[in-house]
Write a protein that holds these residues in place. Structure first.
Motif, PDB file in Angstrom:
ATOM      1  N   LEU A  91      40.483  43.021  33.036  1.00  0.00           N
ATOM      2  CA  LEU A  91      40.200  42.796  34.451  1.00  0.00           C
ATOM      3  C   LEU A  91      41.112  43.626  35.332  1.00  0.00           C
ATOM      4  CD1 LEU A  91      39.474  39.031  35.227  1.00  0.00           C
ATOM      5  CD2 LEU A  91      37.978  40.993  35.470  1.00  0.00           C
ATOM      6  N   LYS A  92      42.371  43.709  34.958  1.00  0.00           N
ATOM      7  CA  LYS A  92      43.325  44.471  35.757  1.00  0.00           C
ATOM      8  C   LYS A  92      42.952  45.952  35.780  1.00  0.00           C
ATOM      9  CE  LYS A  92      48.304  44.786  36.557  1.00  0.00           C
ATOM     10  NZ  LYS A  92      48.195  44.219  37.917  1.00  0.00           N
ATOM     11  N   GLU A  93      42.387  46.446  34.675  1.00  0.00           N
ATOM     12  CA  GLU A  93      41.933  47.825  34.641  1.00  0.00           C
ATOM     13  C   GLU A  93      40.668  48.026  35.470  1.00  0.00           C
ATOM     14  OE1 GLU A  93      41.401  48.904  30.592  1.00  0.00           O
ATOM     15  OE2 GLU A  93      43.530  48.777  30.094  1.00  0.00           O
ATOM     16  N   LYS A  94      39.821  47.001  35.512  1.00  0.00           N
ATOM     17  CA  LYS A  94      38.529  47.111  36.194  1.00  0.00           C
ATOM     18  C   LYS A  94      38.673  46.982  37.708  1.00  0.00           C
ATOM     19  CE  LYS A  94      33.821  45.262  36.089  1.00  0.00           C
ATOM     20  NZ  LYS A  94      32.887  44.310  35.441  1.00  0.00           N
ATOM     21  N   TYR A  95      39.566  46.093  38.158  1.00  0.00           N
ATOM     22  CA  TYR A  95      39.724  45.833  39.592  1.00  0.00           C
ATOM     23  C   TYR A  95      41.164  46.131  40.003  1.00  0.00           C
ATOM     24  CZ  TYR A  95      35.405  43.184  38.869  1.00  0.00           C
ATOM     25  OH  TYR A  95      34.135  42.805  38.533  1.00  0.00           O
ATOM     26  N   ALA A  96      41.327  47.126  40.854  1.00  0.00           N
ATOM     27  CA  ALA A  96      42.672  47.523  41.275  1.00  0.00           C
ATOM     28  C   ALA A  96      43.398  46.396  41.992  1.00  0.00           C
ATOM     29  CB  ALA A  96      42.587  48.745  42.181  1.00  0.00           C
ATOM     30  N   GLU A  97      42.626  45.519  42.693  1.00  0.00           N
ATOM     31  CA  GLU A  97      43.255  44.454  43.469  1.00  0.00           C
ATOM     32  C   GLU A  97      43.592  43.224  42.634  1.00  0.00           C
ATOM     33  OE1 GLU A  97      40.227  45.617  44.006  1.00  0.00           O
ATOM     34  OE2 GLU A  97      40.111  46.591  45.988  1.00  0.00           O
ATOM     35  N   VAL A 149      31.570  42.377  42.187  1.00  0.00           N
ATOM     36  CA  VAL A 149      32.467  41.315  42.647  1.00  0.00           C
ATOM     37  C   VAL A 149      33.332  41.889  43.764  1.00  0.00           C
ATOM     38  CG1 VAL A 149      34.249  39.669  41.991  1.00  0.00           C
ATOM     39  CG2 VAL A 149      32.476  40.303  40.347  1.00  0.00           C
ATOM     40  N   ARG A 150      33.364  41.192  44.867  1.00  0.00           N
ATOM     41  CA  ARG A 150      34.024  41.715  46.063  1.00  0.00           C
ATOM     42  C   ARG A 150      35.405  41.102  46.251  1.00  0.00           C
ATOM     43  NH1 ARG A 150      33.709  40.123  51.462  1.00  0.00           N
ATOM     44  NH2 ARG A 150      32.282  38.464  50.844  1.00  0.00           N
ATOM     45  N   HIS A 151      36.376  41.961  46.529  1.00  0.00           N
ATOM     46  CA  HIS A 151      37.721  41.481  46.832  1.00  0.00           C
ATOM     47  C   HIS A 151      37.765  41.030  48.282  1.00  0.00           C
ATOM     48  CE1 HIS A 151      42.065  42.042  47.959  1.00  0.00           C
ATOM     49  NE2 HIS A 151      42.182  41.324  46.861  1.00  0.00           N
ATOM     50  N   LEU A 152      38.202  39.807  48.520  1.00  0.00           N
ATOM     51  CA  LEU A 152      38.243  39.263  49.872  1.00  0.00           C
ATOM     52  C   LEU A 152      39.468  39.758  50.620  1.00  0.00           C
ATOM     53  CD1 LEU A 152      37.323  35.532  49.152  1.00  0.00           C
ATOM     54  CD2 LEU A 152      35.792  37.414  49.723  1.00  0.00           C
ATOM     55  N   GLY A 153      39.287  40.050  51.893  1.00  0.00           N
ATOM     56  CA  GLY A 153      40.413  40.397  52.737  1.00  0.00           C
ATOM     57  C   GLY A 153      41.232  39.160  53.075  1.00  0.00           C
ATOM     58  N   GLY A 159      54.269  29.455  30.475  1.00  0.00           N
ATOM     59  CA  GLY A 159      53.410  30.320  29.680  1.00  0.00           C
ATOM     60  C   GLY A 159      51.978  30.343  30.148  1.00  0.00           C
ATOM     61  N   ALA A 160      51.669  29.695  31.272  1.00  0.00           N
ATOM     62  CA  ALA A 160      50.300  29.673  31.802  1.00  0.00           C
ATOM     63  C   ALA A 160      50.074  30.869  32.721  1.00  0.00           C
ATOM     64  CB  ALA A 160      50.057  28.375  32.562  1.00  0.00           C
ATOM     65  N   PRO A 161      48.839  31.395  32.745  1.00  0.00           N
ATOM     66  CA  PRO A 161      48.550  32.537  33.610  1.00  0.00           C
ATOM     67  C   PRO A 161      48.320  32.097  35.058  1.00  0.00           C
ATOM     68  CG  PRO A 161      46.579  31.909  32.432  1.00  0.00           C
ATOM     69  CD  PRO A 161      47.673  31.011  31.927  1.00  0.00           C
ATOM     70  N   LEU A 162      48.849  32.851  35.987  1.00  0.00           N
ATOM     71  CA  LEU A 162      48.592  32.656  37.408  1.00  0.00           C
ATOM     72  C   LEU A 162      48.050  33.975  37.948  1.00  0.00           C
ATOM     73  CD1 LEU A 162      51.840  30.751  38.489  1.00  0.00           C
ATOM     74  CD2 LEU A 162      49.592  29.776  37.974  1.00  0.00           C
ATOM     75  N   SER A 163      46.895  33.910  38.595  1.00  0.00           N
ATOM     76  CA  SER A 163      46.272  35.148  39.060  1.00  0.00           C
ATOM     77  C   SER A 163      45.737  34.968  40.474  1.00  0.00           C
ATOM     78  CB  SER A 163      45.125  35.544  38.126  1.00  0.00           C
ATOM     79  OG  SER A 163      43.971  34.768  38.401  1.00  0.00           O
ATOM     80  N   ASN A 164      45.258  36.064  41.030  1.00  0.00           N
ATOM     81  CA  ASN A 164      44.603  36.019  42.339  1.00  0.00           C
ATOM     82  C   ASN A 164      43.088  36.041  42.189  1.00  0.00           C
ATOM     83  OD1 ASN A 164      44.354  38.658  41.454  1.00  0.00           O
ATOM     84  ND2 ASN A 164      44.805  39.581  43.445  1.00  0.00           N
ATOM     85  N   LEU A 165      42.589  35.351  41.175  1.00  0.00           N
ATOM     86  CA  LEU A 165      41.153  35.281  40.924  1.00  0.00           C
ATOM     87  C   LEU A 165      40.394  34.771  42.140  1.00  0.00           C
ATOM     88  CD1 LEU A 165      39.301  35.784  38.407  1.00  0.00           C
ATOM     89  CD2 LEU A 165      39.363  33.328  38.016  1.00  0.00           C
TER      90      LEU A 165
END
Length: 421
Positions: free
Chosen positions: A73-79, A115-119, A88-94
């Motif tokens: 996902l990080k490779e696919k979406y720059a944001e 998929v659109r990145h929200l402002g 050990g749990a993941p936290l993201s800006n999903l």
């Protein structure tokens, strides 16, 4: 494929688990032959990318099982971004993304391309045609001037005021009350007022205004909004000091003179005409200020919160955030007495707002002290108020975020659970 394929958190977990462990799976969301073929192709491609990455990543030693999918996902979406918390749990800006009006699951993000990145504004306040027009300029304004994003009502009041003035061809009055140039120290990056002397330089508050105003003026110029600048000196703060026993070493008249020189020095550093104003002059006399302040204080103490939009619980919450500061200012004073101090200070903001509302038809208050006191400017009439981030009280500015942000985070939390294994 004319529309996106959406997966809820449960479906996402099942499919990603199947990809990880080489299991067969069926996806019930594919409706129609074309969707099924498109989805099958995408899933095969995702599995191929997963297996290629798996040769270089030992998932058993990773912080969480779906680490490879997060890397993809990080490779696919720059944001897109993520990190691992202490457990050990993941936290993201999903939850910063949206597709077809929905927050996406992990699999939805991986499979679809639209998929659109929200402002920032859309995440906080939703989207409207009026807001969409100003989204980028406003985000730039808040970033460059390091402003605090207010609650939804206050934010929309600011936007509506700016647009109304522009569309009607009137003049927007930019108003800021400047705290006197009190002495201060800097300890570990935190600023602390010492109140041992008073100067005539811009001071902490004045320097912030000098930072904000050029950014604000560029913002308004770009929109074609006419504006005027009004700087108010905090002459009424002289009432807190007794001539005979002032730690500042000045009399009240000398205090007021320092404030006048301070505002003059700030005005000289700006490249636009500035109206210099002082509250005693605005109301007529020092005694008139005292009488009007007393009236508002008694109303607040009796539970009359005017047009602030606050209820008693919200008022108590603001007091709680201010209490540590008051305890430092007034050591050994009990909480009931400190609440009176708080209400008297709130009444000062309310009276300033009342004065602005009587003088100006359309104005925006540029706050440079602490954003928690912003609602009191609207005691007489709802006011557009935006605040610079403070540097003398450590507090999470996100505490004033609108309810819609919390709702989005709750939704996102369920989606994040698909990676907890």
């Amino acid at each position: 494929m004319n529309r996106p394929i959406l997966f809820d958190a449960r479906q996402s977990r099942e499919v990603l688990k199947a990809i990880r462990y080489g299991m067969e799976f069926q996806v019930s969301r594919a409706e129609g032959h074309d969707d099924a073929d498109w989805l099958q192709h995408r899933l095969q491609r995702l599995r191929k990318h997963y297996l290629a990455r798996r040769a270089h990543v030992d998932e058993k030693r990773s912080a969480f099982g779906n680490v490879i999918f997060y890397q993809l996902l990080k490779e696919k979406y720059a944001e897109f971004d993520y990190h691992i918390d202490k457990s050990g749990a993941p936290l993201s800006n999903l939850y910063h993304f949206k597709i077809d009006g929905h927050l996406p699951s992990l699999l939805t993000m991986l499979i679809n391309d639209d998929v659109r990145h929200l402002g920032e504004l859309e995440r906080r306040y939703g989207v409207s045609d009026r807001l969409r027009e100003l989204a980028r300029p406003v985000e730039r304004l808040f970033a460059e001037a390091t402003l605090v994003y207010p609650d939804a009502a206050a934010f929309h009041r600011f936007v509506d005021t700016v647009l109304h003035v522009r569309d009607s061809g009137q003049t927007l009055q930019l108003v800021s009350a400047i705290c006197p140039d009190y002495s201060h120290t800097t300890e570990g990056g935190n600023v602390r007022y010492t109140f041992s002397s008073i100067g005539v330089q811009p001071g902490l508050a004045g320097r912030k205004v000098l930072d904000i105003l050029p950014v604000m003026m560029r913002f308004l110029d770009a929109l074609g909004v006419r504006y005027a600048v009004n700087l108010y000196g905090g002459d009424f703060e002289s009432l807190a000091y007794d001539d005979a026993d002032s730690p500042l070493g000045v009399t009240r008249p000398q205090f007021v003179q320092c404030v006048r020189e301070q505002i003059g020095n700030i005005a000289q550093r700006l490249d636009v005409p500035v109206r210099r104003a002082f509250f005693f002059d605005e109301v007529g006399t020092q005694d008139a200020w005292i009488a009007r302040h007393k009236r508002i204080y008694e109303a607040l103490a009796a539970g009359d919160l005017g047009s602030t939009g606050l209820d008693q619980a919200a008022l108590d919450g603001i007091f709680a955030t201010r209490l540590p500061l008051y305890r430092e200012w007034f050591k050994g004073v009990d909480e009931q007495a400190l609440r009176q101090v708080f209400l008297k200070q709130a009444a000062e903001y309310a009276l300033m707002g009342e004065i602005y509302a009587q003088r100006f038809d359309h104005f925006v208050v540029l706050g440079v002290d602490h954003h928690r006191m912003a609602p009191f400017y609207g005691f007489a009439r709802p006011a557009a108020v935006i605040y610079r981030q403070t540097d003398y009280i450590v507090e999470d500015a996100a505490a004033s975020a609108p309810a819609s942000v919390g709702t989005g985070r709750e939704e996102a939390r369920e989606l994040e659970q698909e990676c907890a294994r």
